[in-house]
Design a protein around this motif. Structure first.
Motif, PDB file in Angstrom:
ATOM      1  N   LEU A 181       0.818  -1.211   0.000  1.00 24.53           N
ATOM      2  CA  LEU A 181       0.000   0.000   0.000  1.00 24.53           C
ATOM      3  C   LEU A 181       0.855   1.265   0.000  1.00 24.53           C
ATOM      4  CD1 LEU A 181      -3.143   0.487   2.219  1.00 24.53           C
ATOM      5  CD2 LEU A 181      -1.419   2.244   2.153  1.00 24.53           C
ATOM      6  N   LEU A 182       1.981   1.195   0.698  1.00 31.19           N
ATOM      7  CA  LEU A 182       2.851   2.369   0.822  1.00 31.19           C
ATOM      8  C   LEU A 182       3.958   2.418  -0.234  1.00 31.19           C
ATOM      9  CD1 LEU A 182       3.215   2.446   4.725  1.00 31.19           C
ATOM     10  CD2 LEU A 182       1.733   3.879   3.309  1.00 31.19           C
ATOM     11  N   ALA A 183       4.025   1.416  -1.104  1.00 34.49           N
ATOM     12  CA  ALA A 183       5.090   1.382  -2.124  1.00 34.49           C
ATOM     13  C   ALA A 183       5.128   2.639  -2.995  1.00 34.49           C
ATOM     14  CB  ALA A 183       4.950   0.126  -2.988  1.00 34.49           C
ATOM     15  N   PRO A 184       3.970   3.231  -3.374  1.00 30.71           N
ATOM     16  CA  PRO A 184       4.035   4.464  -4.173  1.00 30.71           C
ATOM     17  C   PRO A 184       4.691   5.636  -3.450  1.00 30.71           C
ATOM     18  CG  PRO A 184       1.886   3.423  -4.423  1.00 30.71           C
ATOM     19  CD  PRO A 184       2.589   2.713  -3.297  1.00 30.71           C
ATOM     20  N   PHE A 202      -6.451   8.733   0.753  1.00 33.63           N
ATOM     21  CA  PHE A 202      -6.675   8.215  -0.594  1.00 33.63           C
ATOM     22  C   PHE A 202      -7.346   6.839  -0.523  1.00 33.63           C
ATOM     23  CE2 PHE A 202      -2.141   7.265   0.461  1.00 33.63           C
ATOM     24  CZ  PHE A 202      -2.173   5.882   0.458  1.00 33.63           C
ATOM     25  N   ILE A 203      -7.827   6.390  -1.669  1.00 34.30           N
ATOM     26  CA  ILE A 203      -8.347   5.034  -1.796  1.00 34.30           C
ATOM     27  C   ILE A 203      -7.220   4.169  -2.344  1.00 34.30           C
ATOM     28  CG2 ILE A 203      -9.986   3.520  -2.994  1.00 34.30           C
ATOM     29  CD1 ILE A 203     -11.318   5.268  -0.918  1.00 34.30           C
ATOM     30  N   ALA A 204      -7.035   2.990  -1.778  1.00 30.78           N
ATOM     31  CA  ALA A 204      -6.009   2.068  -2.264  1.00 30.78           C
ATOM     32  C   ALA A 204      -6.670   0.799  -2.795  1.00 30.78           C
ATOM     33  CB  ALA A 204      -5.031   1.718  -1.151  1.00 30.78           C
ATOM     34  N   LEU A 205      -6.291   0.418  -3.994  1.00 31.80           N
ATOM     35  CA  LEU A 205      -6.670  -0.874  -4.553  1.00 31.80           C
ATOM     36  C   LEU A 205      -5.443  -1.771  -4.455  1.00 31.80           C
ATOM     37  CD1 LEU A 205      -8.495  -2.852  -6.159  1.00 31.80           C
ATOM     38  CD2 LEU A 205      -7.554  -1.822  -8.249  1.00 31.80           C
ATOM     39  N   LEU A 206      -5.541  -2.810  -3.632  1.00 28.71           N
ATOM     40  CA  LEU A 206      -4.441  -3.742  -3.444  1.00 28.71           C
ATOM     41  C   LEU A 206      -4.766  -5.017  -4.210  1.00 28.71           C
ATOM     42  CD1 LEU A 206      -3.850  -3.245   0.389  1.00 28.71           C
ATOM     43  CD2 LEU A 206      -2.663  -2.157  -1.511  1.00 28.71           C
ATOM     44  N   VAL A 222      -9.271  -0.175   0.080  1.00 28.03           N
ATOM     45  CA  VAL A 222      -9.022   0.342   1.427  1.00 28.03           C
ATOM     46  C   VAL A 222      -9.040   1.864   1.413  1.00 28.03           C
ATOM     47  CG1 VAL A 222      -7.404   0.346   3.374  1.00 28.03           C
ATOM     48  CG2 VAL A 222      -7.558  -1.670   1.880  1.00 28.03           C
ATOM     49  N   LYS A 223      -9.742   2.458   2.365  1.00 23.58           N
ATOM     50  CA  LYS A 223      -9.685   3.898   2.567  1.00 23.58           C
ATOM     51  C   LYS A 223      -8.542   4.191   3.530  1.00 23.58           C
ATOM     52  CE  LYS A 223     -12.365   7.918   4.109  1.00 23.58           C
ATOM     53  NZ  LYS A 223     -13.644   8.380   4.730  1.00 23.58           N
ATOM     54  N   VAL A 224      -7.586   4.985   3.082  1.00 22.87           N
ATOM     55  CA  VAL A 224      -6.370   5.246   3.856  1.00 22.87           C
ATOM     56  C   VAL A 224      -6.374   6.690   4.340  1.00 22.87           C
ATOM     57  CG1 VAL A 224      -3.848   5.224   3.801  1.00 22.87           C
ATOM     58  CG2 VAL A 224      -5.141   3.564   2.453  1.00 22.87           C
ATOM     59  N   GLY A 280      -1.342   3.334   9.021  1.00 26.74           N
ATOM     60  CA  GLY A 280      -1.937   2.588  10.111  1.00 26.74           C
ATOM     61  C   GLY A 280      -3.413   2.844  10.325  1.00 26.74           C
ATOM     62  N   HIS A 281      -3.974   3.830   9.649  1.00 29.79           N
ATOM     63  CA  HIS A 281      -5.394   4.155   9.789  1.00 29.79           C
ATOM     64  C   HIS A 281      -6.093   3.726   8.501  1.00 29.79           C
ATOM     65  CE1 HIS A 281      -8.608   7.248  11.266  1.00 29.79           C
ATOM     66  NE2 HIS A 281      -9.120   6.085  10.927  1.00 29.79           N
ATOM     67  N   TYR A 282      -6.557   2.457   8.490  1.00 33.91           N
ATOM     68  CA  TYR A 282      -7.106   1.864   7.284  1.00 33.91           C
ATOM     69  C   TYR A 282      -8.543   1.389   7.519  1.00 33.91           C
ATOM     70  CZ  TYR A 282      -2.051   1.544   6.611  1.00 33.91           C
ATOM     71  OH  TYR A 282      -0.708   1.831   6.540  1.00 33.91           O
ATOM     72  N   GLU A 283      -9.392   1.663   6.551  1.00 32.72           N
ATOM     73  CA  GLU A 283     -10.771   1.180   6.602  1.00 32.72           C
ATOM     74  C   GLU A 283     -11.013   0.289   5.386  1.00 32.72           C
ATOM     75  OE1 GLU A 283     -15.407   2.762   6.277  1.00 32.72           O
ATOM     76  OE2 GLU A 283     -13.761   4.211   6.461  1.00 32.72           O
ATOM     77  N   LEU A 284     -11.292  -0.983   5.631  1.00 29.96           N
ATOM     78  CA  LEU A 284     -11.544  -1.923   4.537  1.00 29.96           C
ATOM     79  C   LEU A 284     -12.926  -1.644   3.958  1.00 29.96           C
ATOM     80  CD1 LEU A 284     -10.567  -4.419   2.954  1.00 29.96           C
ATOM     81  CD2 LEU A 284     -11.728  -5.832   4.675  1.00 29.96           C
ATOM     82  N   LEU A 285     -12.962  -1.294   2.677  1.00 31.86           N
ATOM     83  CA  LEU A 285     -14.226  -0.981   2.006  1.00 31.86           C
ATOM     84  C   LEU A 285     -14.783  -2.186   1.255  1.00 31.86           C
ATOM     85  CD1 LEU A 285     -13.270   2.497   0.459  1.00 31.86           C
ATOM     86  CD2 LEU A 285     -14.460   2.052   2.619  1.00 31.86           C
TER      87      LEU A 285
END
Length: 336
Positions: free
Chosen positions: A116-119, A130-134, A143-145, A149-154
């Protein structure tokens, strides 16, 4: 602060050194693809043994490349999960042992948080939130980031992940291992003439399902003449369906949250069709999209070093326990 990052979650041994201010200093990666290709997939016991053989020499080489000594390293980050238990334990035991010997802290990193943090390793990283597509071999998640460490699984895959669907469809097409990249290469020679379903896009929600696509592919392959062109057209049609499905769900996530930044990471994020389809969608939404460079889409030590560095800078600390979890939900992570 110099942080040594170690990645051994599956079939790639990754080592990197990241500096809090200077950025990525050095990184090296060893892939076990050639070894596992003989068996058509990853053999966990062989993966663990190969990590044992390759990890320490790779650490020495990375220190040499960075022109640093062990005394210069201020912390060690290692992938603690999710992944293959034996492979994870190789990295965890090595990291903890070195940290104890060098008298520096070691911190367990979540593999998907690393992706998720690679970018963030790029010259122009995304800003929070931001929204993350893993999308990787074992995970498809939205995931809403809000922050590290503050992640919400959508939403997530309810069955096969996108990467698994690629690999299994490639196996049906007799493409060998690793299947996903080979299917993508074959798709470039084909035309998406077959209308594959876009699963779960006709109902509300952000969850995914790719097992139906796999079944549709099996039936389509069985009914075809199985010529090279038939297989190329099936691969192109399958790939387009996956890309469209991911795009529809990401668009929905952006609209529902009101966010205008999309991060796409994980091994499948290297797929050209998926990148093009998502970029086109994001442009129409007047939003921004961020990908890691191709070498950081697959498993690597750089993303682990970065994630660990951020957590160590935030004051996160752990005891001397050798920590490894083959299953580890991201919502259990503490905020950095």
């Amino acid at each position: 602060m110099y942080v040594l990052g170690i990645e051994t979650s599956c079939d790639e041994t990754g080592v990197a050194i990241y500096h809090a201010n200077k950025g990525l200093i050095a990184h090296n990666l060893y892939s076990q693809v050639d070894m596992h290709s003989e068996y058509g997939g990853v053999v966990p016991e062989l993966a663990s043994r190969d990590h044992i053989r390759k990890l320490v020499p790779l650490i020495k080489q990375t220190l040499l490349d960075s022109q640093l000594n062990s005394s210069d390293i201020n912390g060690i980050a290692y992938t603690a999960g999710p992944g293959l238990m034996g492979a994870l334990l190789v990295g965890a035991a090595t990291a903890r042992s070195l940290a104890w010997a060098w008298q520096i802290p070691a911190i367990a990193v979540h593999h998907m948080e690393g992706h998720l943090l690679a970018p963030m390793l790029e010259e122009h990283p995304p800003a929070f939130p931001f929204i993350a597509l893993l999308i990787s071999g074992g995970h498809t998640q939205l995931v809403k980031v809000e922050n590290i460490g503050h992640y919400e699984l959508l939403g997530q895959s309810l069955d096969d992940a996108a990467g698994e669907a690629f690999d299994k469809t490639a196996k049906m097409l007799d493409l060998g291992y690793p299947g996903g990249p080979k299917l993508s290469t074959l798709a470039e020679q084909g035309t998406p003439l077959i209308k594959f379903p876009r699963p779960m896009t006709d109902r509300p929600g952000l969850d995914f399902s790719f097992s139906g696509l796999k079944t549709f592919a099996l039936n389509t392959i069985s009914a075809s003449d199985k010529t090279i062109q038939d297989k190329a057209n099936i691969a192109a049609s399958f790939q387009e369906a996956v890309a469209d499905t991911l795009s529809i769900k990401c668009k929905r996530a952006l609209q529902q949250t009101g966010l205008k930044r999309l991060v796409v990471a994980g091994g499948v994020s290297a797929n050209k069709q998926i990148r093009a389809t998502l970029t086109e969608m994001v442009n129409k939404e007047h939003a921004q999209i961020y990908f890691p460079r191709l070498e950081f889409c697959t498993d690597n030590g750089a993303m682990i070093a970065y994630a660990g560095c951020q957590r160590l800078l935030a004051g996160n600390q752990q005891n001397l326990e050798i920590f490894a979890r083959p299953r580890w939900p991201m919502n259990e992570l503490a905020e950095a």
